[in-house]
Design an enzyme around this catalytic site. Structure first.
Site, PDB file in Angstrom:
ATOM      1  N   HIS A 163      -6.667  16.654   1.596  1.00 53.34           N
ATOM      2  CA  HIS A 163      -5.592  17.441   0.992  1.00 53.34           C
ATOM      3  C   HIS A 163      -6.102  18.818   0.593  1.00 53.34           C
ATOM      4  O   HIS A 163      -7.301  19.077   0.602  1.00 53.34           O
ATOM      5  CB  HIS A 163      -4.998  16.697  -0.213  1.00 53.34           C
ATOM      6  CG  HIS A 163      -5.918  16.599  -1.390  1.00 53.34           C
ATOM      7  ND1 HIS A 163      -5.479  16.641  -2.679  1.00 53.34           N
ATOM      8  CD2 HIS A 163      -7.277  16.463  -1.476  1.00 53.34           C
ATOM      9  CE1 HIS A 163      -6.506  16.529  -3.517  1.00 53.34           C
ATOM     10  NE2 HIS A 163      -7.607  16.425  -2.814  1.00 53.34           N
TER      11      HIS A 163
ATOM     12  N   CYS B 256      -0.822  22.144  -0.011  1.00 55.14           N
ATOM     13  CA  CYS B 256      -0.888  20.748   0.450  1.00 55.14           C
ATOM     14  C   CYS B 256       0.042  20.476   1.630  1.00 55.14           C
ATOM     15  O   CYS B 256      -0.385  19.928   2.648  1.00 55.14           O
ATOM     16  CB  CYS B 256      -0.623  19.783  -0.703  1.00 55.14           C
ATOM     17  SG  CYS B 256       1.030  19.874  -1.420  1.00 55.14           S
TER      18      CYS B 256
ATOM     19  N   HIS C 210       3.113  16.847  -4.192  1.00 59.00           N
ATOM     20  CA  HIS C 210       1.790  16.912  -3.574  1.00 59.00           C
ATOM     21  C   HIS C 210       1.709  15.892  -2.450  1.00 59.00           C
ATOM     22  O   HIS C 210       2.283  14.800  -2.559  1.00 59.00           O
ATOM     23  CB  HIS C 210       0.692  16.658  -4.609  1.00 59.00           C
ATOM     24  CG  HIS C 210      -0.679  16.947  -4.085  1.00 59.00           C
ATOM     25  ND1 HIS C 210      -1.089  18.204  -3.718  1.00 59.00           N
ATOM     26  CD2 HIS C 210      -1.737  16.128  -3.839  1.00 59.00           C
ATOM     27  CE1 HIS C 210      -2.343  18.149  -3.282  1.00 59.00           C
ATOM     28  NE2 HIS C 210      -2.752  16.904  -3.340  1.00 59.00           N
TER      29      HIS C 210
END
Length: 120
Positions: A91, A28, A79
């Site tokens: 993402h 990510c 994240h």
């Protein structure tokens, strides 16, 4: 912001790769790192460091190119995605998946949302 989103959008379908930060595979924060690098901008490498470096942005003030942060498994931010507008973000989700769009209103991401940020 739109340029950052456009760069990330060209990477849709790229495999997830732990520690990845190039088109062979991304995690990510590697996706964010690479996308900014393509614009000639240096940003921190990890989601937590990207959050620390970002100016906070309220969810209703997010604009394309802002970052959206999540706490998926820990107390710390782990994240990150690139906000694309209209409640969507790009993402690199997790192992076995590819770079893709997701929605802030998805119950999972709504429950784990940790805030928005803008890197200048």
């Amino acid at each position: 912001g739109e340029k950052l989103v456009n760069i990330a959008a060209t990477l849709i379908g790229t495999p997830y790769r732990q520690g990845g930060e190039d088109p062979r595979g991304f995690d990510c924060s590697g996706l964010v790192f690479y996308s900014y690098d393509r614009m000639g901008l240096q940003v921190p490498r990890t989601a937590a460091d990207q959050r620390r470096a970002a100016q906070r942005v309220k969810r209703d003030a997010l604009t394309p190119g802002d970052l959206v942060f999540f706490r998926t498994s820990a107390r710390k931010v782990d994240h990150v995605g690139i906000y694309a507008g209209a409640g969507k973000f790009i993402h690199a989700p997790r192992s076995g998946h590819v770079v893709s769009y997701a929605y802030l209103d998805d119950p999972y991401y709504r429950a784990h949302y940790a805030g928005g940020g803008r890197l200048e």
